[in-house]
Write an enzyme that holds these catalytic residues in place. Structure first.
Site, PDB file in Angstrom:
ATOM      1  N   SER A 149     -48.278  50.248 -15.632  1.00  0.00           N
ATOM      2  CA  SER A 149     -47.280  50.617 -14.625  1.00  0.00           C
ATOM      3  C   SER A 149     -47.414  52.112 -14.376  1.00  0.00           C
ATOM      4  CB  SER A 149     -45.876  50.312 -15.152  1.00  0.00           C
ATOM      5  OG  SER A 149     -44.930  51.169 -14.530  1.00  0.00           O
ATOM      6  N   HIS A 179     -49.748  47.741 -11.949  1.00  0.00           N
ATOM      7  CA  HIS A 179     -48.364  47.294 -11.753  1.00  0.00           C
ATOM      8  C   HIS A 179     -47.595  48.407 -11.036  1.00  0.00           C
ATOM      9  CE1 HIS A 179     -44.666  45.123 -13.129  1.00  0.00           C
ATOM     10  NE2 HIS A 179     -44.151  46.332 -13.101  1.00  0.00           N
ATOM     11  N   ASP A 216     -44.066  49.723  -9.443  1.00  0.00           N
ATOM     12  CA  ASP A 216     -42.620  49.524  -9.504  1.00  0.00           C
ATOM     13  C   ASP A 216     -41.968  50.047  -8.232  1.00  0.00           C
ATOM     14  OD1 ASP A 216     -42.166  48.273 -12.082  1.00  0.00           O
ATOM     15  OD2 ASP A 216     -43.073  50.096 -12.902  1.00  0.00           O
ATOM     16  N   MET A 229     -38.755  50.443  -6.102  1.00  0.00           N
ATOM     17  CA  MET A 229     -37.298  50.464  -6.314  1.00  0.00           C
ATOM     18  C   MET A 229     -36.624  51.033  -5.075  1.00  0.00           C
ATOM     19  SD  MET A 229     -37.133  51.946 -10.194  1.00  0.00           S
ATOM     20  CE  MET A 229     -38.184  51.313 -11.502  1.00  0.00           C
ATOM     21  N   HIS A 234     -44.080  44.982  -7.911  1.00  0.00           N
ATOM     22  CA  HIS A 234     -42.862  44.479  -8.562  1.00  0.00           C
ATOM     23  C   HIS A 234     -41.684  45.024  -7.761  1.00  0.00           C
ATOM     24  CE1 HIS A 234     -40.096  44.788 -12.362  1.00  0.00           C
ATOM     25  NE2 HIS A 234     -39.675  43.894 -11.489  1.00  0.00           N
ATOM     26  N   MET A 249     -38.226  45.680  -7.079  1.00  0.00           N
ATOM     27  CA  MET A 249     -36.838  45.784  -7.576  1.00  0.00           C
ATOM     28  C   MET A 249     -35.997  46.277  -6.413  1.00  0.00           C
ATOM     29  SD  MET A 249     -37.860  47.380 -11.249  1.00  0.00           S
ATOM     30  CE  MET A 249     -39.466  47.849 -10.605  1.00  0.00           C
ATOM     31  N   MET A 271     -38.622  40.505 -18.007  1.00  0.00           N
ATOM     32  CA  MET A 271     -38.235  41.902 -18.237  1.00  0.00           C
ATOM     33  C   MET A 271     -37.731  42.059 -19.677  1.00  0.00           C
ATOM     34  SD  MET A 271     -38.891  43.392 -15.384  1.00  0.00           S
ATOM     35  CE  MET A 271     -38.312  45.008 -15.920  1.00  0.00           C
ATOM     36  N   ASP A 293     -42.653  42.970 -19.122  1.00  0.00           N
ATOM     37  CA  ASP A 293     -42.569  44.307 -18.520  1.00  0.00           C
ATOM     38  C   ASP A 293     -41.405  45.076 -19.132  1.00  0.00           C
ATOM     39  OD1 ASP A 293     -42.839  46.459 -16.783  1.00  0.00           O
ATOM     40  OD2 ASP A 293     -41.810  45.456 -15.118  1.00  0.00           O
TER      41      ASP A 293
HETATM   42  C1  DX5 Z   1     -38.790  49.068 -15.338  1.00  0.00           C
HETATM   43  C2  DX5 Z   1     -40.155  48.823 -14.736  1.00  0.00           C
HETATM   44  C3  DX5 Z   1     -41.265  48.786 -15.757  1.00  0.00           C
HETATM   45  C4  DX5 Z   1     -41.426  50.083 -16.484  1.00  0.00           C
HETATM   46  C5  DX5 Z   1     -42.433  49.960 -17.574  1.00  0.00           C
HETATM   47  O1  DX5 Z   1     -37.854  49.069 -14.326  1.00  0.00           O
HETATM   48  O2  DX5 Z   1     -40.167  47.590 -14.063  1.00  0.00           O
HETATM   49  O3  DX5 Z   1     -42.478  48.406 -15.138  1.00  0.00           O
HETATM   50  O4  DX5 Z   1     -41.803  51.114 -15.669  1.00  0.00           O
HETATM   51  O5  DX5 Z   1     -42.455  51.188 -18.250  1.00  0.00           O
HETATM   52  P1  DX5 Z   1     -42.316  51.276 -19.827  1.00  0.00           P
HETATM   53  O6  DX5 Z   1     -43.505  50.574 -20.373  1.00  0.00           O
HETATM   54  O7  DX5 Z   1     -42.274  52.732 -20.092  1.00  0.00           O
HETATM   55  O8  DX5 Z   1     -41.026  50.580 -20.214  1.00  0.00           O
HETATM   56 ZN    ZN Z   2     -42.137  46.773 -13.445  1.00  0.00          ZN
END
Ligand code: DX5
Ligand code: ZN
Length: 217
Positions: free
Chosen positions: A6, A31, A33, A35, A64, A66, A136, A175
């Site tokens: 990620s 990956h 993220d 948001m 991903h 969110m 998660m 994740d």
């Molecule tokens: C959390 C994300 C994860 C996160 C993973 O909201 O979806 O992908 O960034 O990072 P680590 O491995 O640091 O928890």
């Molecule tokens: Zn993620």
């Protein structure tokens, strides 16, 4: 084991370079993220940035999402070149079955991400639509959080539900808080993909971190 770093903790002005360097370090997938500042308090980036990342690597990129309204974004992330689009059932999407089908129609793999409090049962009635279930192991929103210890049990349940529904090909990924210390337990529980941020991108030796997640330090 498929390893998907990620990029959340990387310099967001240089995400394409970060992705390329993870590919060189042995990553199998990237990956991303995404948001929206509503589903989770943090705002990251959109499909334009995802496109830059996709163009910088030859490995698959998973978006991903969110976000509160994933259905208005899936076309954009597919057009950006993402191989997989992963959505949350806790979003405001009321027609998850249709959304997952739409993701496949766009030529992408369809993923479903489950927040820690969401029952693994939510996989059952969309099992045939799924290419990936993202379990998660932290509450989404931030990198660097502590791994929730009950996650391997949930992975086992998700894998069991997929199998009982005849889906033997979907990835079960984890994740959040994934490190070399819990990767073995997750593999035993049935995970075949690990998304990992801090442990890989914050490491002085990402190639070694990726190898240790695979169980080959
Ligand atoms: C959390 C994300 C994860 C996160 C993973 O909201 O979806 O992908 O960034 O990072 P680590 O491995 O640091 O928890
Ligand atoms: Zn993620």
């Amino acid at each position: 084991m498929v390893i998907a770093p990620s990029l959340l903790g990387c310099d967001h002005g240089r995400l394409a370079e970060a992705a390329a360097s993870m590919e060189r370090a042995g990553a199998d997938w990237i990956h991303l993220d995404v948001m929206d500042g509503v589903f989770v308090p943090v705002l990251t980036f959109g499909a334009g940035t995802a496109g830059s990342v996709c163009r910088a690597v030859s490995i698959p990129v998973d978006a991903h999402l969110m976000v509160e309204r994933p259905s208005v974004l899936v076309e954009q992330f597919a057009a950006a070149g993402c191989r997989c689009i992963t959505v949350h059932p806790e979003s405001s999407e009321k027609h998850l079955d249709r959304l997952l089908a739409r993701i496949r129609e766009l030529g992408c793999l369809a993923g479903l991400a489950l927040n820690p409090a969401t029952s693994p049962e939510s996989v059952r009635w969309v099992a045939s639509r799924l290419d990936l279930v993202l379990v998660m192991a932290v509450n989404p929103g931030y990198g660097g959080q502590e791994f929730i210890a009950s996650t391997p049990g949930k992975v086992r349940e998700v894998r069991g539900i997929l199998e009982s529904c005849g889906n033997r090909s979907a990835f079960v990924s984890v994740d959040g808080g994934v490190t070399g210390s819990n990767a073995g337990l997750l593999a035993e529980a049935g995970a075949d993909m690990l998304a990992s941020g801090t442990y890989v991108t914050g490491s002085a030796d990402p190639a070694r971190a990726i190898a240790s997640l695979r169980g080959r330090p």
